[in-house]
Enzyme design. Structure first.
Site, PDB file in Angstrom:
ATOM      1  N   ALA A 290      -4.470   0.661  -0.123  1.00 17.19           N
ATOM      2  CA  ALA A 290      -4.819  -0.308   0.920  1.00 17.19           C
ATOM      3  C   ALA A 290      -4.976   0.331   2.296  1.00 17.19           C
ATOM      4  CB  ALA A 290      -3.777  -1.413   0.974  1.00 17.19           C
ATOM      5  N   ALA A 291      -4.978   1.654   2.360  1.00 18.68           N
ATOM      6  CA  ALA A 291      -5.054   2.323   3.664  1.00 18.68           C
ATOM      7  C   ALA A 291      -6.345   1.968   4.396  1.00 18.68           C
ATOM      8  CB  ALA A 291      -4.931   3.831   3.493  1.00 18.68           C
ATOM      9  N   GLY A 292      -7.446   1.891   3.654  1.00 21.42           N
ATOM     10  CA  GLY A 292      -8.710   1.522   4.283  1.00 21.42           C
ATOM     11  C   GLY A 292      -8.701   0.102   4.808  1.00 21.42           C
ATOM     12  N   ASP A 293      -8.031  -0.799   4.102  1.00 23.48           N
ATOM     13  CA  ASP A 293      -7.934  -2.182   4.560  1.00 23.48           C
ATOM     14  C   ASP A 293      -7.028  -2.282   5.791  1.00 23.48           C
ATOM     15  OD1 ASP A 293      -9.586  -3.020   2.504  1.00 23.48           O
ATOM     16  OD2 ASP A 293      -7.907  -3.364   1.138  1.00 23.48           O
TER      17      ASP A 293
END
Length: 302
Positions: free
Chosen positions: A245-248
């Site tokens: 979820a780092a991109g989110d």
């Protein structure tokens, strides 16, 4: 003097239940690998980015569709507990969206998504269009029907609401979508898929939209616009355990920072910190960072 009101972020996107398995390495095609752990948590790029924006300090409203099953109940409860306004979140009879995620011990992942109720999020009601019109920033992805994305960005453009499109999963950006996007956020694979070039080509992306953020994983990000600005923003060094979820986290925080009026390069730098904090924890929505944690990492390197 009273604190300024938080920026109003509207997310039109997907909501899933994430089924996350951890293993020493990802299986090859046809191979079974014995896992180390399993986590079930609400996710989906839309819901993740809505939670990320709320935790980063935005007043966030989620537009989308969940199923009438137990997963839908859990997804909505997680959104509410994270401070996301779900008044306009639709419930569709049937299954919610599901993502099956495999994560290795280096933090790399492979994801299979079954859209479920997300595929029923068609068109926009007058109330949903009004929510977009009242927002400071509309944040969209591409895990819902493309016609709905177009309807949302058109509603934003007509109301003067800024539009961020995280073009994931990558697919062709039709002219009616491109003309309404103020800022495109893509990783290297998505950039190549959109432009058809062998390597990420910012010039080709800027021919489509006025501003681009290219995320580069452990190498940080790159911002470019049609005014000739082109800057690389380094990553924050952390011990990453799960990049799911780092991109989110990055995109949700970016929407908040831009909604607060920050210069976009400064906004990207702060969003880099959000992505780095997120990567230190296993899971999707549960790992999305609070504003205090983003600020703490940001301040340490600033």
């Amino acid at each position: 003097m009273a604190d300024p009101s938080p920026p109003r972020i509207v997310v039109a996107g997907s909501a899933n239940m994430d089924l996350v398995g951890l293993a020493q390495r990802l299986p090859r095609p046809g191979e079974t690998v014995l896992g180390d752990d399993f986590v079930m948590t609400p996710g989906g790029k839309g819901a993740n980015q809505a939670i990320a924006a709320a935790r980063a300090g935005g007043a966030c409203t989620m537009l989308g569709a969940i199923g009438s099953d137990a997963f839908g109940v859990t997804i909505k409860a997680r959104l509410n507990a994270s401070g996301v306004d779900t008044e306009h979140l639709r419930t569709s009879y049937g299954a919610s969206g599901v993502a099956v995620i495999m994560v290795d011990r280096a933090g790399e992942n492979a994801i299979l998504v079954s859209p479920g109720a997300n595929s029923t999020f068609a068109g926009l009601s007058a109330a949903e269009s009004a929510v977009i019109a009242e927002g400071d920033v509309l944040l969209c992805q591409q895990e819902i029907p493309s016609d709905t994305v177009v309807a949302a960005v058109r509603a934003a453009r007509s109301a003067g609401t800024r539009v961020i499109l995280n073009a994931a999963p990558a697919r062709e950006l039709p002219p009616e979508l491109r003309e309404c996007v103020d800022l495109l956020v893509v990783n290297e694979g998505e950039a190549v898929a959109i432009t058809g070039t062998p390597e990420p080509d910012l010039a080709a992306l800027l021919a489509l939209v006025p501003r681009v953020v290219l995320t580069l994983g452990a190498h940080g990000s790159r911002y470019a616009d049609r005014d000739g600005r082109d800057e690389r923003i380094p990553a924050f060094a952390v011990d990453a355990v799960d990049s799911t979820a780092a991109g989110d986290a990055f995109t949700g925080a970016l929407a908040v920072a831009w909604g607060e009026g920050r210069d976009l390069v400064a906004a990207v730098r702060w969003a880099n910190a959000a992505g780095a904090v997120c990567a230190r924890t296993v899971g999707a929505s549960g790992s999305l960072p609070a504003r205090a944690d983003i600020d703490a990492l940001y301040a340490r390197y600033a």
